[in-house]
Design a protein around this motif. Structure first.
Motif, mmCIF file in Angstrom:
data_model
loop_
_atom_site.group_PDB
_atom_site.id
_atom_site.type_symbol
_atom_site.label_atom_id
_atom_site.label_comp_id
_atom_site.label_asym_id
_atom_site.label_seq_id
_atom_site.Cartn_x
_atom_site.Cartn_y
_atom_site.Cartn_z
ATOM 1 N N ALA A 100 0.828 -1.213 0.000
ATOM 2 C CA ALA A 100 0.000 0.000 0.000
ATOM 3 C C ALA A 100 0.862 1.261 0.000
ATOM 4 O O ALA A 100 0.545 2.233 -0.700
ATOM 5 N N LEU A 101 1.945 1.257 0.758
ATOM 6 C CA LEU A 101 2.814 2.434 0.808
ATOM 7 C C LEU A 101 3.530 2.637 -0.517
ATOM 8 O O LEU A 101 3.652 3.769 -1.007
ATOM 9 N N ILE A 102 3.998 1.561 -1.119
ATOM 10 C CA ILE A 102 4.655 1.659 -2.420
ATOM 11 C C ILE A 102 3.664 2.155 -3.469
ATOM 12 O O ILE A 102 3.995 3.012 -4.306
ATOM 13 N N LEU A 103 2.443 1.659 -3.434
ATOM 14 C CA LEU A 103 1.407 2.097 -4.365
ATOM 15 C C LEU A 103 1.081 3.573 -4.162
ATOM 16 O O LEU A 103 0.904 4.325 -5.130
ATOM 17 N N PHE A 104 1.035 4.021 -2.912
ATOM 18 C CA PHE A 104 0.771 5.422 -2.598
ATOM 19 C C PHE A 104 1.860 6.324 -3.174
ATOM 20 O O PHE A 104 1.575 7.344 -3.797
ATOM 21 N N TRP A 105 3.125 5.970 -2.975
ATOM 22 C CA TRP A 105 4.239 6.770 -3.500
ATOM 23 C C TRP A 105 4.253 6.765 -5.026
ATOM 24 O O TRP A 105 4.505 7.800 -5.652
ATOM 25 N N ALA A 106 4.002 5.617 -5.646
ATOM 26 C CA ALA A 106 3.987 5.534 -7.108
ATOM 27 C C ALA A 106 2.850 6.382 -7.683
ATOM 28 O O ALA A 106 3.035 7.082 -8.682
ATOM 29 N N ALA A 107 1.684 6.338 -7.048
ATOM 30 C CA ALA A 107 0.556 7.143 -7.520
ATOM 31 C C ALA A 107 0.857 8.634 -7.383
ATOM 32 O O ALA A 107 0.535 9.422 -8.282
ATOM 33 N N GLY A 108 1.474 9.035 -6.289
ATOM 34 C CA GLY A 108 1.852 10.427 -6.117
ATOM 35 C C GLY A 108 2.856 10.881 -7.162
ATOM 36 O O GLY A 108 2.762 11.981 -7.713
ATOM 37 N N PHE A 109 3.824 10.025 -7.460
ATOM 38 C CA PHE A 109 4.832 10.334 -8.475
ATOM 39 C C PHE A 109 4.175 10.523 -9.839
ATOM 40 O O PHE A 109 4.434 11.500 -10.544
ATOM 41 N N ILE A 110 3.289 9.606 -10.200
ATOM 42 C CA ILE A 110 2.628 9.674 -11.507
ATOM 43 C C ILE A 110 1.694 10.878 -11.584
ATOM 44 O O ILE A 110 1.646 11.576 -12.609
ATOM 45 N N LEU A 111 0.964 11.154 -10.504
ATOM 46 C CA LEU A 111 0.061 12.307 -10.507
ATOM 47 C C LEU A 111 0.821 13.625 -10.623
ATOM 48 O O LEU A 111 0.395 14.538 -11.336
ATOM 49 N N PHE A 112 1.956 13.743 -9.939
ATOM 50 C CA PHE A 112 2.740 14.967 -10.043
ATOM 51 C C PHE A 112 3.309 15.122 -11.447
ATOM 52 O O PHE A 112 3.310 16.222 -12.007
ATOM 53 N N ALA A 113 3.808 14.014 -12.032
ATOM 54 C CA ALA A 113 4.334 14.068 -13.393
ATOM 55 C C ALA A 113 3.229 14.447 -14.388
ATOM 56 O O ALA A 113 3.459 15.235 -15.306
ATOM 57 N N ALA A 114 2.034 13.906 -14.197
ATOM 58 C CA ALA A 114 0.917 14.234 -15.087
ATOM 59 C C ALA A 114 0.507 15.697 -14.935
ATOM 60 O O ALA A 114 0.193 16.371 -15.932
ATOM 61 N N ALA A 115 0.505 16.199 -13.714
ATOM 62 C CA ALA A 115 0.166 17.610 -13.492
ATOM 63 C C ALA A 115 1.204 18.521 -14.137
ATOM 64 O O ALA A 115 0.855 19.515 -14.786
ATOM 65 N N TYR A 116 2.472 18.177 -14.008
ATOM 66 C CA TYR A 116 3.538 18.964 -14.630
ATOM 67 C C TYR A 116 3.379 18.942 -16.150
ATOM 68 O O TYR A 116 3.486 19.963 -16.819
ATOM 69 N N TYR A 117 3.098 17.759 -16.699
ATOM 70 C CA TYR A 117 2.905 17.626 -18.142
ATOM 71 C C TYR A 117 1.724 18.481 -18.602
ATOM 72 O O TYR A 117 1.800 19.166 -19.620
ATOM 73 N N GLY A 118 0.645 18.449 -17.857
ATOM 74 C CA GLY A 118 -0.534 19.232 -18.226
ATOM 75 C C GLY A 118 -0.273 20.726 -18.217
ATOM 76 O O GLY A 118 -0.690 21.444 -19.135
ATOM 77 N N VAL A 119 0.421 21.192 -17.207
ATOM 78 C CA VAL A 119 0.718 22.627 -17.116
ATOM 79 C C VAL A 119 1.649 23.046 -18.246
ATOM 80 O O VAL A 119 1.418 24.049 -18.925
ATOM 81 N N ARG A 120 2.711 22.272 -18.472
ATOM 82 C CA ARG A 120 3.667 22.616 -19.539
ATOM 83 C C ARG A 120 3.012 22.527 -20.918
ATOM 84 O O ARG A 120 3.250 23.361 -21.783
ATOM 85 N N SER A 121 2.186 21.523 -21.136
ATOM 86 C CA SER A 121 1.496 21.377 -22.410
ATOM 87 C C SER A 121 0.525 22.542 -22.628
ATOM 88 O O SER A 121 0.439 23.091 -23.727
ATOM 89 N N GLY A 122 -0.192 22.921 -21.583
ATOM 90 C CA GLY A 122 -1.096 24.067 -21.676
ATOM 91 C C GLY A 122 -0.367 25.356 -21.977
ATOM 92 O O GLY A 122 -0.837 26.180 -22.771
ATOM 93 N N LEU A 123 0.796 25.540 -21.355
ATOM 94 C CA LEU A 123 1.592 26.741 -21.643
ATOM 95 C C LEU A 123 2.082 26.759 -23.076
ATOM 96 O O LEU A 123 2.115 27.814 -23.716
ATOM 97 N N GLN A 124 2.478 25.611 -23.609
ATOM 98 C CA GLN A 124 2.926 25.558 -24.996
ATOM 99 C C GLN A 124 1.788 25.897 -25.957
ATOM 100 O O GLN A 124 1.982 26.643 -26.916
ATOM 101 N N HIS A 125 0.596 25.354 -25.713
ATOM 102 C CA HIS A 125 -0.543 25.666 -26.569
ATOM 103 C C HIS A 125 -0.936 27.128 -26.453
ATOM 104 O O HIS A 125 -1.305 27.777 -27.445
ATOM 105 N N TRP A 126 -0.843 27.685 -25.265
ATOM 106 C CA TRP A 126 -1.188 29.101 -25.057
ATOM 107 C C TRP A 126 -0.205 30.009 -25.785
ATOM 108 O O TRP A 126 -0.596 31.005 -26.379
ATOM 109 N N ARG A 127 1.090 29.646 -25.752
ATOM 110 C CA ARG A 127 2.111 30.459 -26.444
ATOM 111 C C ARG A 127 1.939 30.399 -27.956
ATOM 112 O O ARG A 127 2.203 31.376 -28.649
#
Length: 97
Positions: free
Chosen positions: A67-94
């Motif tokens: 459960a702890l490993i799954l929690f850390w992996a999910a947090g890692f993936i969610l943060f990476a996805a959020a970063y990707y979304g923000v950067r992708s949105g900025l590129q489309h906006w520019r």
């Protein structure tokens, strides 16, 4: 259909990895600094002989279960996805401006 930018995906994973390693490194450095600067007050420690400890605890015990490993992996993936979304949105906006 939305295309995935592979370079941005790799960048998101690397930023997340380096941020995670930076947080872990900061916690280690902070613990080393606190350990090096710790000076026990002996007058307070021996004021009462009934409160003396027979064992000294050092650090924390963490049991890495699934459960702890799954929690850390999910947090890692969610943060990476959020970063990707923000950067992708900025590129489309520019591109639009």
């Amino acid at each position: 259909m939305m295309r995935i930018n592979k370079r941005l995906c790799v960048e998101s994973l690397l930023v997340t990895l380096f941020m995670t390693l930076g947080i872990i490194g900061w916690n280690i450095a902070q613990g080393m600094l606190l350990t090096a600067s710790y000076k026990p007050d002996l007058s307070v420690a021996y004021s009462s002989s009934t409160n003396l400890q027979s064992q000294v605890a050092f650090g924390a015990v963490v049991q890495w279960d699934f459960a702890l490993i799954l929690f850390w992996a999910a947090g890692f993936i969610l943060f990476a996805a959020a970063y990707y979304g923000v950067r992708s949105g900025l590129q489309h906006w520019r591109k639009r401006t």
